[in-house]
Each structure stands twice: as C-alpha cells, then as structure tokens.
Design a protein around this motif. Structure first.
Motif, mmCIF file in Angstrom:
data_model
loop_
_atom_site.group_PDB
_atom_site.id
_atom_site.type_symbol
_atom_site.label_atom_id
_atom_site.label_comp_id
_atom_site.label_asym_id
_atom_site.label_seq_id
_atom_site.Cartn_x
_atom_site.Cartn_y
_atom_site.Cartn_z
ATOM 1 N N GLU A 217 0.856 -1.185 0.000
ATOM 2 C CA GLU A 217 0.000 0.000 0.000
ATOM 3 C C GLU A 217 0.890 1.233 0.000
ATOM 4 O O GLU A 217 1.913 1.270 0.685
ATOM 5 C CB GLU A 217 -0.912 0.022 1.228
ATOM 6 C CG GLU A 217 -1.859 1.225 1.242
ATOM 7 C CD GLU A 217 -2.744 1.281 2.470
ATOM 8 O OE1 GLU A 217 -3.922 1.652 2.335
ATOM 9 O OE2 GLU A 217 -2.253 0.961 3.581
ATOM 10 N N ILE A 218 0.490 2.236 -0.782
ATOM 11 C CA ILE A 218 1.188 3.514 -0.831
ATOM 12 C C ILE A 218 0.311 4.584 -0.202
ATOM 13 O O ILE A 218 -0.885 4.674 -0.503
ATOM 14 C CB ILE A 218 1.535 3.906 -2.278
ATOM 15 C CG1 ILE A 218 2.557 2.926 -2.867
ATOM 16 C CG2 ILE A 218 2.091 5.333 -2.347
ATOM 17 C CD1 ILE A 218 2.847 3.157 -4.335
ATOM 18 N N LEU A 219 0.911 5.376 0.678
ATOM 19 C CA LEU A 219 0.262 6.565 1.226
ATOM 20 C C LEU A 219 0.977 7.763 0.611
ATOM 21 O O LEU A 219 2.137 8.033 0.941
ATOM 22 C CB LEU A 219 0.377 6.608 2.746
ATOM 23 C CG LEU A 219 -0.071 5.360 3.525
ATOM 24 C CD1 LEU A 219 0.179 5.548 5.008
ATOM 25 C CD2 LEU A 219 -1.535 5.054 3.261
ATOM 26 N N LEU A 220 0.314 8.448 -0.293
ATOM 27 C CA LEU A 220 0.922 9.597 -0.963
ATOM 28 C C LEU A 220 0.696 10.834 -0.111
ATOM 29 O O LEU A 220 -0.446 11.210 0.173
ATOM 30 C CB LEU A 220 0.311 9.776 -2.353
ATOM 31 C CG LEU A 220 0.900 10.904 -3.212
ATOM 32 C CD1 LEU A 220 2.389 10.693 -3.445
ATOM 33 C CD2 LEU A 220 0.158 11.004 -4.535
ATOM 34 N N MET A 221 1.802 11.482 0.268
ATOM 35 C CA MET A 221 1.740 12.594 1.218
ATOM 36 C C MET A 221 2.162 13.883 0.544
ATOM 37 O O MET A 221 3.083 13.908 -0.277
ATOM 38 C CB MET A 221 2.642 12.296 2.414
ATOM 39 C CG MET A 221 2.408 13.131 3.642
ATOM 40 S SD MET A 221 3.313 12.456 5.064
ATOM 41 C CE MET A 221 2.657 13.478 6.377
ATOM 42 N N VAL A 227 -2.872 12.531 0.745
ATOM 43 C CA VAL A 227 -3.818 12.953 -0.287
ATOM 44 C C VAL A 227 -4.409 11.778 -1.051
ATOM 45 O O VAL A 227 -5.444 11.909 -1.702
ATOM 46 C CB VAL A 227 -3.169 13.946 -1.272
ATOM 47 C CG1 VAL A 227 -2.764 15.222 -0.555
ATOM 48 C CG2 VAL A 227 -1.960 13.329 -1.981
ATOM 49 N N GLN A 228 -3.738 10.615 -1.002
ATOM 50 C CA GLN A 228 -4.260 9.421 -1.673
ATOM 51 C C GLN A 228 -3.602 8.200 -1.074
ATOM 52 O O GLN A 228 -2.444 8.224 -0.663
ATOM 53 C CB GLN A 228 -3.991 9.485 -3.184
ATOM 54 C CG GLN A 228 -4.700 8.385 -3.978
ATOM 55 C CD GLN A 228 -4.573 8.582 -5.479
ATOM 56 O OE1 GLN A 228 -3.836 9.447 -5.941
ATOM 57 N NE2 GLN A 228 -5.291 7.776 -6.250
ATOM 58 N N ARG A 229 -4.356 7.112 -1.020
ATOM 59 C CA ARG A 229 -3.814 5.850 -0.526
ATOM 60 C C ARG A 229 -4.383 4.714 -1.350
ATOM 61 O O ARG A 229 -5.492 4.787 -1.867
ATOM 62 C CB ARG A 229 -4.120 5.650 0.957
ATOM 63 C CG ARG A 229 -5.598 5.434 1.286
ATOM 64 C CD ARG A 229 -5.812 5.360 2.795
ATOM 65 N NE ARG A 229 -5.624 6.656 3.419
ATOM 66 C CZ ARG A 229 -5.300 6.833 4.697
ATOM 67 N NH1 ARG A 229 -5.124 5.790 5.485
ATOM 68 N NH2 ARG A 229 -5.151 8.041 5.187
ATOM 69 N N ILE A 235 -3.163 3.335 -7.369
ATOM 70 C CA ILE A 235 -2.773 4.734 -7.171
ATOM 71 C C ILE A 235 -2.096 5.291 -8.427
ATOM 72 O O ILE A 235 -2.190 6.478 -8.719
ATOM 73 C CB ILE A 235 -1.874 4.861 -5.918
ATOM 74 C CG1 ILE A 235 -1.965 6.266 -5.326
ATOM 75 C CG2 ILE A 235 -0.444 4.494 -6.196
ATOM 76 C CD1 ILE A 235 -1.357 6.399 -3.949
ATOM 77 N N TYR A 236 -1.451 4.418 -9.209
ATOM 78 C CA TYR A 236 -0.822 4.849 -10.457
ATOM 79 C C TYR A 236 -1.866 5.080 -11.552
ATOM 80 O O TYR A 236 -1.771 6.047 -12.310
ATOM 81 C CB TYR A 236 0.185 3.794 -10.917
ATOM 82 C CG TYR A 236 0.948 4.161 -12.170
ATOM 83 C CD1 TYR A 236 2.127 4.892 -12.095
ATOM 84 C CD2 TYR A 236 0.502 3.765 -13.431
ATOM 85 C CE1 TYR A 236 2.837 5.229 -13.232
ATOM 86 C CE2 TYR A 236 1.206 4.096 -14.579
ATOM 87 C CZ TYR A 236 2.365 4.823 -14.481
ATOM 88 O OH TYR A 236 3.063 5.164 -15.615
ATOM 89 N N ASN A 237 -2.838 4.200 -11.625
ATOM 90 C CA ASN A 237 -3.808 4.252 -12.717
ATOM 91 C C ASN A 237 -5.061 5.067 -12.408
ATOM 92 O O ASN A 237 -5.878 5.284 -13.303
ATOM 93 C CB ASN A 237 -4.210 2.833 -13.127
ATOM 94 C CG ASN A 237 -3.101 2.108 -13.854
ATOM 95 O OD1 ASN A 237 -2.754 2.448 -14.971
ATOM 96 N ND2 ASN A 237 -2.515 1.116 -13.194
ATOM 97 N N ALA A 244 -0.630 14.304 -8.413
ATOM 98 C CA ALA A 244 -0.416 12.893 -8.091
ATOM 99 C C ALA A 244 0.017 12.120 -9.330
ATOM 100 O O ALA A 244 0.915 11.277 -9.271
ATOM 101 C CB ALA A 244 -1.685 12.295 -7.507
ATOM 102 N N ALA A 245 -0.596 12.407 -10.465
ATOM 103 C CA ALA A 245 -0.195 11.749 -11.711
ATOM 104 C C ALA A 245 1.246 12.092 -12.056
ATOM 105 O O ALA A 245 2.044 11.225 -12.434
ATOM 106 C CB ALA A 245 -1.133 12.160 -12.842
#
Length: 369
Positions: A217-221, A227-229, A235-237, A244-245
């Motif tokens: 799992e990725i937690l994008l900070m 902001v996204q998990r 999370i990439y697609n 984020a992209a």
C-alpha cells in the motif's frame, strides 16, 4: 476501522501499527496534519512524498523521538503514545532502520547484529548466525563495518533491525545511500526477508519507483496530509489529481475549457459531464499512452472510438534511453508540446511530420488549480 476502547486496546490484534489523527506543527505551520493509517502484520506500507512533506516527521513520532501535538499511536493494539501518556522509544517493540545504516564502527558485524539481543539469551548466537545467513553474509561475522561495501552494510543494518524480532519496522530512506545498480537487488532481498518475518513495515521514501517496487500500500503525502492511498496499481492508474499523476511519471497536459459538458482539444472533444461551463480543465496523459502513426501525404489514420481524432505534429527531438525511445513533438494545431515513449529504438528526424492519437481510456481529466 475499529477504534480504541476505554482501556486503550484496539480490538483487531492483527493491526501491528495504528496511527490516529497524528498532528505536529513547527513555528505555527502544520508539517503533519491529521494523519491516520493502519498497517497489518506482514504488510509493507510506503509513506511516499517529496522532501519536506512531513513523512520523516511522521516516522519520528511513531518511533518516539518526536512528540506529537495531537493524535494517538497504537502498537499491537496497545496505546504507546498520546499527548499525555508516552512509552519511551526503547520499550515500543519497534525496529528502526535509517539511510546512514548507523552501524557501530568499533563492533564486529556479529556484534552489530546482536546489539539489541539480551547478552545471555540462549538463542543469541543462533539468531545472529541465522540472520547473517539469510542476508547472505555468512562468514562475515568477525569483519568490521569499514571492511564492507555499502550494500553489505545495508544488509547488516537490516539484520540488526530484525534481530530482536520487532513486530513493526520503521525504515527511513534506507536505500538512498546505495549505488543505483545495487538498489533493485537489495530491495528485493530486503522485501523477501521482511515477508518471511511477518513484520509490519512503514517505509519512508521520496522515490516513486521504490514505492511501486516494494509496497503493498502507498500513502501519498503532500504538505503534511495524506492525499491518496491505495495499492500501487490503483494509485498509479487512478491518480487523485494532476500533481499525483505527475509524481509517478512524466505527463502530457492539454488545457481546455468546458462548454456544454464537452472540452475541445486538437484530438477532438472530450466528455466532461457534471463540470460547470467555463471551468478550466487539464487533460492528462502519460507519454507511453500516446500512439504514433506515419504521415501519409497529410492524411492521418481514421478515428476510432478508443483513440478518437488524430492530430498532426512535428518531431522536435528524439532520444534513445536504453529500454525505450523518447520522442518530443509540437502540435501543428495549437502548438502544445507533447512527449511519447516508444519501446526499443525509434528515432525519427527533427521536422518529421507524424500523427498522434490519445488512448482516451488512459486520459485523466482534472479541474485546473
């Protein structure tokens, strides 16, 4: 997600690490802002984001070397820290691994690995020997850190962190000091060992490739907030926004304005239902999802439902990058610059006219901010 009861326990014991509404401010600025997540046994979670987003501060609060302003931290269902109650770092049963490895130069490899073990524990020697074998350093026990390569030191640091059998391991940019050619192999070896141990792992990194390679799992900070998990594929697609992209790869951006639920572009109109007229939007597509066709006396390919209308473009530059070629274009209609990646060798000359099509199923549309 189950909360904490009145005795400070969390009902689900598989939650090795649980963070609730963690907040930290410096000089009136929140560097960690209401961060919450849970890591179960055996899962690798990557806290991913640019430098200064608050990810290392989050890790230090969990480790106990930084005090939060608000929020709670649970390990194996037990409260270890809030703003009143605090278990010291050495009693949290949390392993730590940092980017500089922090090996003791005056201790041998075996002594470094066994540092966190009770000196008279009956299985101490067996545990040290077993870990050195699993990190492929059997026979290195009597060497000193300065006699090892960077990759070998990293594996010693991993063995030392795992020796006391921590149920949770915190890793702060642990591979950043390694030669790029070594990283992927050592990451894979590390991941295999962590999975064998069933350790819950929080890995802090600023490298998307590392997060994609290692994380369940990725937690994008960003700016102190998650902001996204999600799983790496998701999370990439399905990025939450343009930023984020762009964090995970190069992107192309077409700017437009919504009129009657449609946005006009050189590639035809895009449906933008539910977006008010006059809203400025960005249509985002990654370079690998641009399709290229040769110019045939000014006639382009016929439009398809998937790809839509083709747009004529001129090659500005082409470079071979090893596994793929990167071709930079400028559209004749509108003048936007776009990049396309093509497997293997594809090096058209500058000035060559070609046709581009967008994989519409791979486009993202975001309101411009």
């Amino acid at each position: 997600m189950g909360g904490a009861g009145k005795d400070g326990q969390v009902s689900d014991q598989t939650r090795r690490l649980e963070v609730q509404s963690l907040t930290r401010a410096f000089g009136g600025r929140r560097v960690v802002d209401d961060v919450s997540f849970t890591i179960p046994a055996g899962q690798v979670t990557c806290l991913l984001g640019p430098s200064g987003c608050g990810k290392s501060t989050t890790l230090r609060m969990i480790a106990g070397v930084e005090m939060q302003d608000a929020g709670k931290i649970f390990v194996d269902g037990s409260l270890v820290c809030d703003t009143v109650f605090r278990i010291p770092p050495e009693r949290r049963a949390i392993g730590l691994m940092f980017q500089d490895f922090a090996l003791f130069p005056h201790l041998t490899v075996a002594e470094n690995v066994g540092f966190g073990l009770a000196r008279h524990a009956p299985d101490r020697a067996a545990r040290i020997g077993g870990l050195l074998e699993r990190v492929k350093l059997s026979g290195f026990g009597r060497k000193y850190p300065h006699e090892l390569s960077g990759g070998e030191q990293q594996r010693v640091a991993l063995a030392r962190a795992l020796a006391p059998r921590p149920r949770t391991l915190l890793m702060d940019e642990p591979f950043s000091g390694l030669d790029e050619r070594l990283r992927d192999g050592i990451r894979d070896e590390t991941l295999a060992l962590l999975k064998e141990e069933g350790t819950a792992v929080l890995l802090v990194t600023h490298e998307p490739h590392e997060a994609m390679r290692m994380a369940d799992e990725i937690l994008l900070m960003r700016a102190g907030r998650i902001v996204q998990r999600g799983a790496p594929y998701n999370i990439y697609n399905a990025p939450v926004d343009r930023a984020a992209a762009a964090f995970f790869s190069d992107i192309n951006v077409l700017e437009g304005e919504v009129r009657g639920a449609l946005t006009a572009t050189p590639f035809g109109e895009f449906l933008t239902p539910g977006v008010p007229d006059g809203t400025a939007v960005d249509i985002v597509i990654r370079p690998q999802h641009l399709k290229i066709d040769f110019d045939r006396n000014g006639r382009g390919p016929l439009p398809t439902p998937q790809d839509g209308t083709a747009a004529r473009a001129v090659v500005e530059r082409a470079r071979f990058l090893g596994r793929e070629s990167l071709v930079e274009f400028r559209l004749e209609d509108g003048g936007a610059s776009l990049k396309a990646t093509v497997p293997a060798v594809f090096l058209p000359k500058p000035g060559t006219a070609m046709w581009l099509m967008l994989r519409r199923d791979r486009c993202f549309i975001f309101p411009r901010v």
